[in-house]
Scaffold this active site. Structure first.
Site, PDB file in Angstrom:
ATOM      1  N   GLY A  85       9.168  47.794  68.533  1.00 28.29           N
ATOM      2  CA  GLY A  85      10.451  47.349  69.050  1.00 28.29           C
ATOM      3  C   GLY A  85      10.809  45.894  68.821  1.00 28.29           C
ATOM      4  O   GLY A  85      11.971  45.537  68.965  1.00 28.29           O
TER       5      GLY A  85
ATOM      6  N   ASN B  43       5.644  46.686  62.772  1.00 26.00           N
ATOM      7  CA  ASN B  43       5.725  47.100  61.376  1.00 26.00           C
ATOM      8  C   ASN B  43       7.103  46.783  60.800  1.00 26.00           C
ATOM      9  O   ASN B  43       7.260  45.947  59.919  1.00 26.00           O
ATOM     10  CB  ASN B  43       5.397  48.602  61.264  1.00 26.00           C
ATOM     11  CG  ASN B  43       5.269  49.095  59.828  1.00 26.00           C
ATOM     12  OD1 ASN B  43       4.596  50.076  59.577  1.00 26.00           O
ATOM     13  ND2 ASN B  43       5.887  48.453  58.841  1.00 26.00           N
ATOM     14  N   THR B  44       8.125  47.451  61.345  1.00 25.77           N
ATOM     15  CA  THR B  44       9.453  47.336  60.745  1.00 25.77           C
ATOM     16  C   THR B  44       9.982  45.898  60.753  1.00 25.77           C
ATOM     17  O   THR B  44      10.674  45.492  59.817  1.00 25.77           O
ATOM     18  CB  THR B  44      10.442  48.261  61.481  1.00 25.77           C
ATOM     19  OG1 THR B  44       9.851  49.565  61.583  1.00 25.77           O
ATOM     20  CG2 THR B  44      11.748  48.380  60.727  1.00 25.77           C
TER      21      THR B  44
ATOM     22  N   LYS C  33      -5.188  54.898  66.480  1.00 21.89           N
ATOM     23  CA  LYS C  33      -3.973  54.604  67.237  1.00 21.89           C
ATOM     24  C   LYS C  33      -3.308  55.943  67.531  1.00 21.89           C
ATOM     25  O   LYS C  33      -2.765  56.602  66.648  1.00 21.89           O
ATOM     26  CB  LYS C  33      -3.020  53.689  66.460  1.00 21.89           C
ATOM     27  CG  LYS C  33      -1.872  53.215  67.352  1.00 21.89           C
ATOM     28  CD  LYS C  33      -0.744  52.581  66.582  1.00 21.89           C
ATOM     29  CE  LYS C  33       0.569  53.208  67.025  1.00 21.89           C
ATOM     30  NZ  LYS C  33       1.725  52.686  66.316  1.00 21.89           N
TER      31      LYS C  33
END
Lengths: 266, 70
Positions: free
Chosen positions: A196, A217-218, A108
């Site tokens: 996002g 992820n977050t 990535k």
């Protein structure tokens, strides 16, 4: 994961560089409170592609456990990233280290251009993409929601193009559905929206644009209950995908009754 | 002749005996070679060669592994 099994009836699997993946959701492994929580969240998400970062071993904690202690490479495709790199040269160095550390030539690619917004340096990303493709990497490139860069990344030989929904870690959701749809309509390689999304509805709305997948992820790691959110994201990704394939009804600014007039009592 | 060599490991100066192999160096640092990638002076070393490659005085090593990330 019965939902994922069922989905095979309704949708074809996502294929990147000839590899058939069991989920359109990809997840990161950063920022979890514990490794156990991360492992449980990955499992609940149903994701197969799981991103990891390459960093120095902490020599003072030599027995500190790396990701490979926790994730079975037979169960997940561990996708090394070049996160945190601000030059093409750094990104290429991290890509090579990631390939040596892991089990795949997938990378990535992420080259950032600004410390505050973490927005991508598209020129450096393109340069690194061309070199890495020439070195035999399967490049999945993080980029802006900009059609021209996306087309150039495809021309450079990237296996997938990954435009952002909104800035990394922001949780703002899909800021520009039009741009994402435009990119999807013009590229032949898979389009994976990366970064996002904040909650399940963001994932569904993103997938409803017709993109091939989504990476986050977050949104999982920073949820109060990451494992539950992982499950929600898995379902939302699939729900959005199926809604896209199903084709939504037209929007009307007038009400239309669902029940017939005919047969109403006098 | 000094029996020790000075090596930079992840930016820290460390001392090791002469003629130490990559494999032995990792062992001395309690690291599992299977989970670590070694970059020496900017070049990645191939794991099957860890036993044969000798670390030289002044080498700069980077020892990296996978950590959590997006």
């Amino acid at each position: 994961m019965p939902t994922l099994m069922d989905s095979a009836v309704y949708d074809k699997p996502l294929v990147i560089a000839g590899r058939e993946l069991r989920s359109r959701l990809m997840v990161g492994t950063g920022k979890y409170k514990s490794n156990d929580e991360m492992v449980a969240a990955l499992d609940a998400s149903g994701a197969e592609v799981v991103t990891v970062a390459v960093r120095r071993v902490d020599l003072d904690r030599a027995n500190e456990e790396g990701m490979l202690h926790h994730l079975d490479p037979d169960q997940y495709l561990l996708l090394p990233n070049t996160a945190g790199c601000f030059t093409a040269e750094d990104a290429m160095r991290y890509a090579r280290l990631g390939r040596a550390a892991g089990f795949t030539d997938w990378i990535k690619l992420e080259v950032l251009g600004d410390k505050d917004t973490l927005l991508p340096d598209t020129e450096a990303t393109l340069r690194a993409a061309r070199e890495l493709v020439a070195e035999g990497f399967t490049v999945l490139a993080y980029t802006n929601d900009d059609l021209i860069t996306a087309l150039r990344l495809e021309d450079a030989g990237c296996a997938a193009v990954m435009p952002l929904a909104s800035p990394i870690g922001s949780g703002l959701g899909l800021m520009n559905p039009f741009s994402i749809r435009t990119i999807k309509s013009r590229l032949e390689v898979p389009v994976i929206v990366d970064a996002g999304v904040g909650t399940a509805s963001d994932a569904a709305i993103t997938m409803e644009q017709g993109v091939d997948g989504i990476l986050m992820n977050t949104a999982l790691a920073a949820a109060d209950d990451p494992v539950r959110m992982a499950r929600a994201m898995g379902l939302a990704t699939e729900a959005g995908r199926l809604a896209y394939l199903a084709g939504r009804m037209p929007r009307r600014e007038q009400a239309v009754p669902s029940s017939p007039h005919a047969g109403m009592l006098d | 002749m000094n029996s020790q060599i000075e090596v930079s490991v992840n930016g820290d100066v460390r001392h090791f005996p002469r003629e130490i192999s990559v494999e032995q160096l990792l062992e001395q640092l309690s690291l599992n070679p299977a989970l670590i990638v070694v970059e020496r002076n900017g070049t990645i070393l191939r794991r099957p060669h860890y036993t044969e490659i000798t670390i030289e005085n002044g080498d700069a090593l980077e020892l990296v592994h996978f950590v959590g990330g997006g």
